[in-house]
Design an enzyme around this catalytic site. Sequence first.
Site, PDB file in Angstrom:
ATOM      1  N   LYS A 203     -48.131  65.817 137.463  1.00  0.00           N
ATOM      2  CA  LYS A 203     -48.691  64.898 138.470  1.00  0.00           C
ATOM      3  C   LYS A 203     -49.264  65.673 139.662  1.00  0.00           C
ATOM      4  CE  LYS A 203     -45.400  61.327 137.185  1.00  0.00           C
ATOM      5  NZ  LYS A 203     -44.682  62.180 136.179  1.00  0.00           N
TER       6      LYS A 203
ATOM      7  N   GLU B 184     -37.708  67.450 131.163  1.00  0.00           N
ATOM      8  CA  GLU B 184     -37.452  66.193 131.864  1.00  0.00           C
ATOM      9  C   GLU B 184     -36.434  66.401 132.978  1.00  0.00           C
ATOM     10  OE1 GLU B 184     -38.823  63.100 131.242  1.00  0.00           O
ATOM     11  OE2 GLU B 184     -40.208  64.253 130.010  1.00  0.00           O
TER      12      GLU B 184
ATOM     13  N   TYR C 112     -38.223  69.842 140.259  1.00  0.00           N
ATOM     14  CA  TYR C 112     -39.016  69.021 139.332  1.00  0.00           C
ATOM     15  C   TYR C 112     -40.368  68.636 139.941  1.00  0.00           C
ATOM     16  CZ  TYR C 112     -40.437  65.451 136.015  1.00  0.00           C
ATOM     17  OH  TYR C 112     -41.146  64.718 135.098  1.00  0.00           O
TER      18      TYR C 112
ATOM     19  N   SER D 293     -47.256  55.048 134.697  1.00  0.00           N
ATOM     20  CA  SER D 293     -47.045  54.312 133.450  1.00  0.00           C
ATOM     21  C   SER D 293     -45.691  53.619 133.427  1.00  0.00           C
ATOM     22  CB  SER D 293     -47.218  55.231 132.240  1.00  0.00           C
ATOM     23  OG  SER D 293     -46.525  56.433 132.437  1.00  0.00           O
TER      24      SER D 293
ATOM     25  N   TYR E  43     -54.310  61.749 146.235  1.00  0.00           N
ATOM     26  CA  TYR E  43     -53.641  61.259 145.028  1.00  0.00           C
ATOM     27  C   TYR E  43     -52.132  61.243 145.263  1.00  0.00           C
ATOM     28  CZ  TYR E  43     -51.952  60.822 140.295  1.00  0.00           C
ATOM     29  OH  TYR E  43     -51.288  60.373 139.180  1.00  0.00           O
TER      30      TYR E  43
END
Length: 350
Positions: free
Chosen positions: A246, A125, A242, A184, A231
């Site tokens: 995606k 993360e 990071y 999300s 996209y």
Amino acid sequence: MTPSESRAFLLLLVLLTILSFLSSLLYYSFLDQNLHLQECHPDVPQRNISILLWHWPFGRSYSLDGDKCLQMYNISNCFLSDNISTFSSADVVVFHHQELSIGLSPLPLHLERPASQHWVWMSMEPPVNNANLTQLNGLFNLTMSYRRDADISIPYGKTVLGGGNKLGFQAAPNRSCLVSWVVSRYHPHQARAGVYQSLKKYIPIEVYGRWSKKPLSDKKLLPTIAKCLFYLSFENSKSKDYISEKLWRNAFQAGAIPVVLGPSRATYEALAPPGSFIHVDDFRDTVQLAAHLKHQAADRQAYEKYFQWHHTHRIKTFTDWRERLCQICLKYSSLPANRVYQDLESWVNS
Ligand SMILES: *[C@@H]1O[C@H](CO)[C@@H](O)[C@H](O)[C@H]1NC(C)=O
Ligand SMILES: *[C@@H]1O[C@H](CO)[C@@H](O)[C@H](O)[C@H]1NC(C)=O
Ligand SMILES: *[C@@H]1O[C@H](CO)[C@@H](O)[C@H](O)[C@H]1NC(C)=O
Ligand SMILES: *[C@@H]1O[C@H](CO)[C@@H](O)[C@H](O)[C@H]1NC(C)=O
Ligand SMILES: *[C@@H]1O[C@H](CO)[C@@H](O)[C@H](O)[C@H]1NC(C)=O
Ligand SMILES: *[C@@H]1O[C@H](CO)[C@@H](O)[C@H](O)[C@H]1NC(C)=O
């Protein structure tokens, strides 16, 4: 032909034959290299290494029966366990941050810690999602994350030399939609939310995911994205190195051109295939970005340029925690000795 002329002619023929033989040898050895799908690892450890995973990330466990590193990834002498009773004999113990931070899985501070044992702090993360770090100071020897400067760097994906991705799609734009985005957890304060709100004034954007109340199942994800030319690979935060699934999965595997928001262009250039993405920072504003997307969509040749890397590069994605853990063994012999992260929080935020 004089005798000397015919001798010269013969010599030339022989030379040509040898040359063509050599070039076909080269060609086939090149093909052969490309056909090797399973990797060969020159850095496999010389002795058996045992890796203990203290708790499974996000509560989802996977089988570790048998010799998983060898069977699944061709990495020998590398044994994974999630049996915490083997603590005292483990060479490496891996702790995933999320469960430590919420107090779900306490550290084994009451157990005697073997002097040569490495404790690894692991998180995939970005810093903003790694809370409660101060309580972990002075305990860990190694870091494991997507960052290139982590002791064990485990990116979400990587670019490798050698073309030949078997593509299930056509680069030719014959698609029903311009841009899609799957999100999300939408938060208005995130940079990506601002860009989306502004961009959608100039071009239509198809939004899916929990936030839009049009959730996509795993099965539907890639086929849905593949219907669109572009996209939005927008990361939830702009953090050093990071670049998540995606980009590697959602955009590249679906065959849509990624419009990226995340670390700098220089970082994407270092990590993603050459000429494979459109970076939000390259445009003065979303008007310019929208105009660029519309222009690329209308110009088939310009659009296809973004897929040229398929001839020379491939991408490899990493999604299985077991593969990430097996990577430790490949690094084991070159791991720093006696390192201690006295201030883990400042490393994470650096
Ligand atoms: C597995 O790795 C070894 C050495 O690391 C290599 O010699 C062998 O060819 C690899 N096997 C496969 C199936 O790739
Ligand atoms: C490594 O582990 C394998 C499988 O458990 C075992 O057969 C082998 O003897 C071990 N090698 C060493 C050097 O301990
Ligand atoms: C866990 O490891 C301990 C100690 O090696 C062993 O006695 C026990 O049988 C193991 N448990 C499982 C479920 O494998
Ligand atoms: C931080 O730790 C506290 C107490 O240990 C816990 O209640 C809280 O949920 C943690 N915060 C996060 C974001 O993990
Ligand atoms: C492009 O899409 C149209 C409509 O979906 C379809 O009829 C046509 O066959 C497609 N062309 C190619 C080359 O795939
Ligand atoms: C790991 O860190 C601890 C401090 O938390 C230290 O005592 C130990 O020597 C370190 N071990 C290695 C192998 O670096």
